[in-house]
Design an enzyme around this catalytic site. Structure first.
Site, PDB file in Angstrom:
ATOM      1  N   TYR A  62       0.833  -1.211   0.000  1.00  0.00           N
ATOM      2  CA  TYR A  62       0.000   0.000   0.000  1.00  0.00           C
ATOM      3  C   TYR A  62       0.868   1.262   0.000  1.00  0.00           C
ATOM      4  O   TYR A  62       0.761   2.095  -0.891  1.00  0.00           O
ATOM      5  CB  TYR A  62      -0.936   0.002   1.216  1.00  0.00           C
ATOM      6  N   TYR A  77       4.181   9.512 -16.822  1.00  0.00           N
ATOM      7  CA  TYR A  77       3.241   9.673 -17.944  1.00  0.00           C
ATOM      8  C   TYR A  77       3.085  11.154 -18.300  1.00  0.00           C
ATOM      9  O   TYR A  77       2.951  11.489 -19.481  1.00  0.00           O
ATOM     10  CB  TYR A  77       1.879   9.048 -17.617  1.00  0.00           C
TER      11      TYR A  77
END
Ligand code: NAD
Length: 344
Positions: free
Chosen positions: A167, A181
């Site tokens: 996590y 990105y």
């Protein structure tokens, strides 16, 4: 003369939209937009979006984002004309949050926060959509005596091999992938670092402090504080977080932004307040700290305040009343299989 909008309403995708925060976000977005909600129910609940299922501007798709998805091939999305209009905004909230069964879902957690995030970023590239990542305060690591408040430029201190790293490190990797990105594809991205949030639709009997305090108070059972009397935290109401996410998307801040309450409460005082508000006779007991229920740091929220005028406005006492009403209405249908939530 004003420029005419090409589309009457935006198409907006929300991953994790059947979860606690995601379902409240869908409620707000659907007022002015067409909303596509993707979820696999690993930690969310269909009950959170039941009231939206008949809404003409809402479409639910049960899907695990670890698998790629071609939205244009789905017949249920024809009504939103996705082929022609595409998707304008993506809120990426999907991530398992199941502390009670955390050990059993660490693989899904790691994959959702890596492969899953990649698949959703690919959709954003394909549609040239604005992309918002729901990250977490866990990227900063634990609070220490020297550092209680975290500002966005603090790089954090996370053990990538700890029992909860799927996590914590998963959120860090999702941030890295989002930034990558943005650089490589020129994608319009933003990152919200969410701090501890509370409100209606949190899983009851799950190990989260506020709904469990309320549940136990209403049942006349002891309220369990997992730690000692010094255990403190901040709690931000879900409506404030949803408002922050929408403002962040609109403003388009490229650097990460903290969203949370900067007011610290002793957990024992919250428990006392719950007892007072419910008129309960329950006592408060202290239990051994849980691995996934540790004190977290508090957010510095200057960036959100200065860049887009956001700050939390719901007082804890007012927010608690809404959760009490929710738990009162739902406590009879709590399933015995409900799972404990992780420290988010
Ligand atoms: P939640 O568990 O209620 O919501 C997450 C949703 O994602 C769930 O409905 C779950 O079923 C869905 N999901 C998980 N993996 C999926 C997958 N592979 N494919 C499709 N759906 C998937 O949790 P929440 O509290 O609403 O949190 C929403 C987001 O905000 C999460 O990313 C969480 O990490 C982040 N966050 C929450 C808090 C908080 O205090 N609630 C704090 C920090 C960060």
């Amino acid at each position: 003369m004003a420029t005419k909008a090409i589309f009457e309403k935006k198409n907006i995708l929300v991953t994790g939209g059947a979860g606690f925060i995601g379902s409240h976000l869908c409620d707000e977005l659907v007022k002015k937009n067409k909303v596509i909600c993707i979820d696999n129910f690993i930690s969310g609940d269909e009950a959170n979006i039941d009231h939206l299922l008949q809404h003409p501007d809402f479409q639910f798709i049960k899907h695990d984002i670890v698998e790629p998805i071609a939205l244009e091939t789905l017949p249920e999305l024809e009504k939103f004309r996705v082929q022609f209009q595409g998707i304008q905004e993506i809120y990426h909230l999907a991530s398992p949050t199941l502390p009670k069964g955390f050990e059993q879902t660490i693989m899904q957690t790691a994959l959702t926060n890596s492969v899953g995030t990649r698949n959703v970023l690919e959709l954003a590239v394909g549609y040239k959509a604005k992309f918002l990542l729901a990250s977490s305060s866990v990227v900063y690591g634990p609070r220490t005596a020297e550092r209680i408040y975290f500002s966005e430029d603090y790089v954090g201190r996370v053990d990538q091999l700890s029992p909860r790293s799927s996590y914590d490190e998963g959120k860090r990797f999702s941030e890295t992938l989002t930034a990558t990105y943005a650089q490589v594809h020129g994608l319009d991205t933003c990152i919200a670092r969410i701090f501890r949030t509370y409100g209606p639709r949190m899983k009851i009997d799950s190990g989260q402090m506020i709904p469990d305090f309320i549940f136990n108070a209403l049942e006349g059972k002891p309220l369990e504080v997992f730690g000692d009397a010094s255990f403190s935290s901040s709690f931000c109401h879900v409506s404030d977080i949803v408002n922050g996410l929408m403002k962040l998307m609109k403003h388009g801040e490229t650097k990460p932004v903290n969203l949370g309450s900067d007011l610290e409460y002793k957990v024992i005082d919250v428990a006392k307040k719950v007892i007072e508000l419910t008129g309960s006779t329950s006592e408060i007991v202290f239990q051994k700290p849980l691995l996934f229920m540790t004190p977290l740091g508090l957010p510095e929220i200057t960036v959100a305040k200065e860049r887009f005028g956001w700050f939390p406005i719901v007082l804890l006492e007012d927010g608690l009343q809404g959760v009490i009403d929710y738990v009162r209405a739902h406590k009879s249908i709590i399933s015995s299989t409900s799972k404990r939530q992780v420290d988010l």
